[in-house]
Scaffold this active site. Sequence first.
Site, PDB file in Angstrom:
ATOM      1  N   ASP A   1      42.508  53.585  37.525  1.00 38.27           N
ATOM      2  CA  ASP A   1      41.467  53.837  36.694  1.00 38.27           C
ATOM      3  C   ASP A   1      42.043  55.000  35.917  1.00 38.27           C
ATOM      4  O   ASP A   1      41.028  55.857  34.748  1.00 38.27           O
ATOM      5  CB  ASP A   1      40.178  54.378  36.982  1.00 38.27           C
TER       6      ASP A   1
ATOM      7  N   LYS B   1      46.191  52.807  32.725  1.00 45.24           N
ATOM      8  CA  LYS B   1      46.956  51.434  32.601  1.00 45.24           C
ATOM      9  C   LYS B   1      47.171  50.306  31.751  1.00 45.24           C
ATOM     10  O   LYS B   1      48.655  49.504  31.162  1.00 45.24           O
ATOM     11  CB  LYS B   1      47.136  51.047  34.566  1.00 45.24           C
TER      12      LYS B   1
ATOM     13  N   GLY C   1      39.508  47.288  37.058  1.00 40.21           N
ATOM     14  CA  GLY C   1      39.491  46.317  35.617  1.00 40.21           C
ATOM     15  C   GLY C   1      39.508  47.239  34.393  1.00 40.21           C
ATOM     16  O   GLY C   1      40.169  48.246  34.653  1.00 40.21           O
ATOM     17  N   HIS C   2      40.962  47.111  34.275  1.00 39.19           N
ATOM     18  CA  HIS C   2      41.851  47.300  32.934  1.00 39.19           C
ATOM     19  C   HIS C   2      40.992  47.207  31.800  1.00 39.19           C
ATOM     20  O   HIS C   2      40.791  46.059  30.994  1.00 39.19           O
ATOM     21  CB  HIS C   2      43.086  46.671  33.291  1.00 39.19           C
TER      22      HIS C   2
ATOM     23  N   THR D   1      34.706  47.468  46.283  1.00 39.60           N
ATOM     24  CA  THR D   1      34.206  47.033  45.236  1.00 39.60           C
ATOM     25  C   THR D   1      33.083  45.480  44.855  1.00 39.60           C
ATOM     26  O   THR D   1      33.055  44.829  44.053  1.00 39.60           O
ATOM     27  CB  THR D   1      35.366  46.508  44.008  1.00 39.60           C
TER      28      THR D   1
ATOM     29  N   GLN E   1      44.748  49.470  40.925  1.00 34.62           N
ATOM     30  CA  GLN E   1      44.682  50.659  41.455  1.00 34.62           C
ATOM     31  C   GLN E   1      45.417  51.818  40.846  1.00 34.62           C
ATOM     32  O   GLN E   1      45.959  51.856  40.336  1.00 34.62           O
ATOM     33  CB  GLN E   1      44.010  49.938  43.178  1.00 34.62           C
TER      34      GLN E   1
ATOM     35  N   THR F   1      42.386  50.564  49.562  1.00 37.43           N
ATOM     36  CA  THR F   1      42.281  49.320  49.027  1.00 37.43           C
ATOM     37  C   THR F   1      43.659  48.713  50.164  1.00 37.43           C
ATOM     38  O   THR F   1      44.137  49.409  50.748  1.00 37.43           O
ATOM     39  CB  THR F   1      42.906  49.383  47.434  1.00 37.43           C
TER      40      THR F   1
ATOM     41  N   ALA G   1      35.455  50.207  35.361  1.00 37.18           N
ATOM     42  CA  ALA G   1      35.161  48.815  34.569  1.00 37.18           C
ATOM     43  C   ALA G   1      34.649  47.574  35.332  1.00 37.18           C
ATOM     44  O   ALA G   1      34.412  46.621  34.920  1.00 37.18           O
ATOM     45  CB  ALA G   1      36.157  48.672  34.223  1.00 37.18           C
ATOM     46  N   THR G   2      34.576  47.755  36.988  1.00 39.61           N
ATOM     47  CA  THR G   2      34.832  46.002  37.559  1.00 39.61           C
ATOM     48  C   THR G   2      33.620  46.133  37.956  1.00 39.61           C
ATOM     49  O   THR G   2      32.151  45.165  38.261  1.00 39.61           O
ATOM     50  CB  THR G   2      34.962  46.564  39.071  1.00 39.61           C
TER      51      THR G   2
ATOM     52  N   LEU H   1      43.731  62.690  27.472  1.00 41.73           N
ATOM     53  CA  LEU H   1      43.972  64.404  26.912  1.00 41.73           C
ATOM     54  C   LEU H   1      42.942  64.511  27.195  1.00 41.73           C
ATOM     55  O   LEU H   1      42.073  65.552  26.311  1.00 41.73           O
ATOM     56  CB  LEU H   1      44.507  64.529  26.105  1.00 41.73           C
TER      57      LEU H   1
HETATM   58  P1  IMP Z   1      38.486  47.248  47.238  1.00 43.27           P
HETATM   59  O1  IMP Z   1      39.924  47.679  46.619  1.00 43.27           O
HETATM   60  O2  IMP Z   1      37.364  45.958  46.498  1.00 43.27           O
HETATM   61  O3  IMP Z   1      38.416  46.688  48.744  1.00 43.27           O
HETATM   62  O4  IMP Z   1      38.154  49.410  47.023  1.00 43.27           O
HETATM   63  C1  IMP Z   1      38.373  49.845  48.314  1.00 43.27           C
HETATM   64  C2  IMP Z   1      38.682  50.786  47.650  1.00 43.27           C
HETATM   65  O5  IMP Z   1      39.364  51.003  46.066  1.00 43.27           O
HETATM   66  C3  IMP Z   1      37.402  51.823  47.181  1.00 43.27           C
HETATM   67  O6  IMP Z   1      37.536  52.555  47.551  1.00 43.27           O
HETATM   68  C4  IMP Z   1      37.448  51.165  45.509  1.00 43.27           C
HETATM   69  O7  IMP Z   1      36.387  51.442  44.830  1.00 43.27           O
HETATM   70  C5  IMP Z   1      38.382  51.183  45.210  1.00 43.27           C
HETATM   71  N1  IMP Z   1      38.971  50.830  44.543  1.00 43.27           N
HETATM   72  C6  IMP Z   1      39.765  49.022  44.490  1.00 43.27           C
HETATM   73  N2  IMP Z   1      39.742  48.434  43.257  1.00 43.27           N
HETATM   74  C7  IMP Z   1      40.018  49.535  42.186  1.00 43.27           C
HETATM   75  C8  IMP Z   1      40.105  49.721  40.831  1.00 43.27           C
HETATM   76  O8  IMP Z   1      40.762  48.987  39.672  1.00 43.27           O
HETATM   77  N3  IMP Z   1      39.824  51.450  40.033  1.00 43.27           N
HETATM   78  C9  IMP Z   1      39.636  52.505  41.038  1.00 43.27           C
HETATM   79  N4  IMP Z   1      38.720  51.956  42.173  1.00 43.27           N
HETATM   80  C10 IMP Z   1      39.246  50.667  43.222  1.00 43.27           C
HETATM   81 MG    MG Z   2      40.268  50.623  36.452  1.00 41.96          MG
END
Ligand code: IMP
Ligand code: MG
Length: 422
Positions: free
Chosen positions: A13, A16, A40-41, A127, A221, A236, A296-297, A329
């Site tokens: 987040d 990117k 989630g971009h 997620t 991520q 992740t 965002a997701t 910023l």
């Molecule tokens: P997973 O990727 O759904 O298995 O989640 C594993 C960890 O990565 C959790 O703490 C999620 O909140 C975090 N995570 C996964 N995708 C994102 C992302 O796009 N942004 C921020 N955190 C993420």
């Molecule tokens: Mg995101």
Amino acid sequence: MPCTVVVGAQWGDEGKGKIVDALSARADVVARYQGGPNAGHSVIHRGETLVLHLVPSGILYEGRRCLIGNGVVIDPVRLREEVDQLEARGVPARAQLGVAPNAHLILPYHRAVEAVIERGAAAIGTTGRGIGGAYRDKVGRNGLRVADLFERAAFVEQVDRNLERLRHEYPEADFAGMTGASLHDALRGHVEWLEPLVCDVSSELFEALRANRRVLLEGAQGTLLDVDHGTYPYVTSSSASAAGGPLGVGLGPNVVDEVVGVTKAYTTRVGLGPFPTEMPEGEAAHLREAGEEYGATTGRPRRCGWLDMPALRYAARVNGLTQLVVTKLDVLDAFDEVRVAERYEIDGRVVVGFPTSARMLDRCRPVWRTFAGWKASTTSARRWVDLPANAKAYLEWIEREAGVRIVTVSVGASRESEVARD
Ligand code: IMP
Ligand code: MG
């Protein structure tokens, strides 16, 4: 360029999507290399915020070729939904998109298993998209890949084997009605829809680079969620750091020229796990509102904290960052003072570097450095000289400490809200 990796330097987040969107103006091909619909971009298109989960953030540029590499895990239903939504807004996403045949699939049983795990003691706050299960099957050599969709008999057989194993392992999971045949039937329309998009991503990128075209490899991520280099096990399941770039699209590491690390001017994290610079909730609530820090997701409120220099120095090293982009910023514009963790201590003793153990990281206490706030709006700044002196002092300290030059500072959500370094 010619081959640039864009990577998150924190826990995801970092913004990117916006940076890839901007760099896409000068790229010919954009490829996603890992992760899946957990990402989630957020990008702004004709004044409207669009959230991309699987489709590369270059898609909004007309004619830009966008590829999904072998390192990504694909949920075919969600991919189609996302492409349809883009098409409905006039983006010819389908014509621009290509998908690697060796990317693994997320199937409904991955989500069913994850729901059980996340109810138990091993929960990490995922997620809920089935990411971990799909990567586990990939490494466990039981996975189904995009190309397997086109061989029904083999697909059905492998899924039935997987379901038999999982029913033993997770008797409490809801696999109701799931069989290899039923899952393939449910995807029938998607299989036909997907087939023309399948292409040899590795060859296409190789040829593009040989023809001197410019390629962007887009990470999802962030470094601290990388399965090897992140705060394991609160990570992740993929290689989110820059080395995952060439790996996840089928190229060698020598093709990469630039590694752009994206960091917010502060830090957020979603999900469980250590977060040394996390703010007390009162202060966090303030930052969360100012920065609209909601997932965002999943829509989850993000945990908020100050910038973490040990983590950023670590990200600079494990990714080999050659450029730094600082985002959001402007969110700090109204703060009286801005804090940064300069280093960590455990029980009063200085910690050298960034601990590889989440338990140790959890015991780390920040040693703070405080900067005077700039108390002025930065949203209309476009050149370095437009930035308030205190903001420049903050940024210049960050780049000195990280050992990586800041090339761009983002000061708002729109494409124009950017300060380029001279
Ligand atoms: P997973 O990727 O759904 O298995 O989640 C594993 C960890 O990565 C959790 O703490 C999620 O909140 C975090 N995570 C996964 N995708 C994102 C992302 O796009 N942004 C921020 N955190 C993420
Ligand atoms: Mg995101």
